[in-house]
Enzyme design. Structure first.
Site, short mmCIF file in Angstrom:
data_model
loop_
_atom_site.label_atom_id
_atom_site.label_comp_id
_atom_site.label_asym_id
_atom_site.label_seq_id
_atom_site.Cartn_x
_atom_site.Cartn_y
_atom_site.Cartn_z
CG ASN A 134 35.91 99.86 51.75
OD1 ASN A 134 36.12 100.92 52.34
ND2 ASN A 134 36.40 99.60 50.54
CD1 TRP A 135 30.94 101.32 56.18
CD2 TRP A 135 31.04 103.05 57.59
NE1 TRP A 135 30.23 100.99 57.30
CE2 TRP A 135 30.26 102.04 58.19
CE3 TRP A 135 31.24 104.24 58.30
CZ2 TRP A 135 29.69 102.17 59.45
CZ3 TRP A 135 30.67 104.36 59.56
CH2 TRP A 135 29.90 103.34 60.13
CE LYS A 136 34.15 100.82 48.03
NZ LYS A 136 33.97 100.48 46.63
CG HIS A 171 39.88 99.13 47.84
ND1 HIS A 171 39.42 99.76 46.70
CD2 HIS A 171 38.84 98.40 48.30
CE1 HIS A 171 38.16 99.42 46.50
NE2 HIS A 171 37.78 98.59 47.46
CD GLU A 197 36.83 102.09 45.23
OE1 GLU A 197 36.77 102.54 46.39
OE2 GLU A 197 35.91 101.42 44.71
CD GLU A 233 37.22 94.45 47.07
OE1 GLU A 233 36.08 94.50 47.51
OE2 GLU A 233 37.96 95.44 46.98
N GLY A 269 31.37 97.96 42.57
CA GLY A 269 30.50 99.12 42.36
C GLY A 269 29.53 98.96 41.21
CB SER A 276 28.56 94.00 42.83
OG SER A 276 29.05 95.17 42.19
N GLY A 311 31.12 96.90 50.08
CA GLY A 311 31.20 98.36 49.98
C GLY A 311 29.86 99.01 50.26
P1 PGA Z 1 30.97 97.35 46.39
O1 PGA Z 1 32.47 97.69 46.81
O2 PGA Z 1 30.46 96.32 47.37
O3 PGA Z 1 30.22 98.64 46.47
O4 PGA Z 1 31.03 96.79 44.98
C1 PGA Z 1 33.33 96.67 47.27
C2 PGA Z 1 34.70 97.25 47.54
O5 PGA Z 1 35.21 98.05 46.74
O6 PGA Z 1 35.34 96.92 48.55
#
Ligand code: PGA
Length: 256
Positions: A10-12, A96, A98, A166, A172, A214, A235
């Site tokens: 997931n490149w966000k 997600h 976010e 998650e 993060g 993470s 991520g």
């Molecule tokens: P992260 O993000 O690996 O940077 O913790 C995971 C995600 O939000 O999908």
């Protein structure tokens, strides 16, 4: 042969340029081609999907980070599943944390999951508790989030479904803050139980469950080896090709 495990990147909100997106995607494709037990899906920002689509190949497919639930109309700024299908996406994240924190309710997520599956794309439904309390209220939170987010999914659509677990507090953070494999395992079983109640055991056990939060090249192997999950949602580390390559190799080396 056993189903391949799946690692979703997931490149966000990254990278900043189309060139960089193509470079990262191509590096991951090279790393993924020789994998025996693992497939990869990368979810770049919408604007880069078309630029990287011809880089999809052996063990690598294209995903998107979100989709709107309507297919046409006055919805400025939205992107529909049919549009995503037309640029080669196979997977789409929905719910997600976010996106949920920016307004997606369970009802909205449920519509998105159904709309994604209706276009024969695979929805990756993200769920996860915000905190883990001693009394176990988080289990009720997870159960409700899962059930409500699946409320509109058709029997046909279920066959395309993946779940990404998650825990919000693990996203993060430092790599050492990823959830421990035994806790992931317990939660994956709990999720399977809820899915069994909804769909019956046989169908529930076919739905892949991923862990995210993470994950890096150091903890990925343990999570796949003892976390009772079928894959990972990654991520930050998915934007660092060298580390992501090491992560894929580590996951692929696990024999379970
Ligand atoms: P992260 O993000 O690996 O940077 O913790 C995971 C995600 O939000 O999908």
């Amino acid at each position: 042969m056993k189903k391949k495990r799946i690692v979703v990147g997931n490149w966000k909100l990254g990278p900043e340029t189309r060139e960089e997106a193509v470079r990262i995607f191509a590096a991951v494709r090279r790393a993924a081609a020789p994998l025996a037990r693992t497939e990869v899906a990368l979810c770049p920002p919408f604007v880069f999907l078309d630029a990287v689509r011809n880089k999809a190949g052996k063990n690598v497919s294209l995903g998107a980070q979100d989709a709107f639930f309507e297919e046409r109309g006055a919805f400025t700024g939205e992107i529909s599943p049919v549009m995503l299908a037309s640029v080669g996406a196979r997977f789409v994240l929905a719910g997600h944390s976010e996106r949920r924190s920016r307004g997606d309710t369970d009802e909205v997520v449920a519509r998105k999951v159904a709309a994604i599956a209706a276009r024969d794309l695979s929805p990756i439904l993200c769920i996860g508790e915000k905190i883990r309390d001693q009394g176990g209220a988080y289990l009720a939170e997870l159960s409700r989030e899962l059930t409500d987010s699946l409320a509109r999914l058709s029997a046909r659509g279920r066959k395309k479904l993946l779940i990404a677990y998650e825990p919000v507090f693990a996203i993060g953070k430092n790599w050492s803050d990823a959830m421990r494999p035994h806790e992931i395992h317990e939660t994956a079983l709990f999720i399977k139980k809820i899915l069994s109640d909804l769909y019956g055991k046989e169908e529930a056990f076919r739905i892949p469950i991923l862990y995210g939060g993470s994950v890096n090249f150091e903890n990925a192997q343990d999570i796949i080896g003892s976390g009772g999950v079928d894959g990972l949602l990654v991520g930050r580390e998915s934007l660092a090709p060298d580390n992501f390559t090491a992560l894929l190799a580590a996951v692929d080396a696990v024999r379970v």
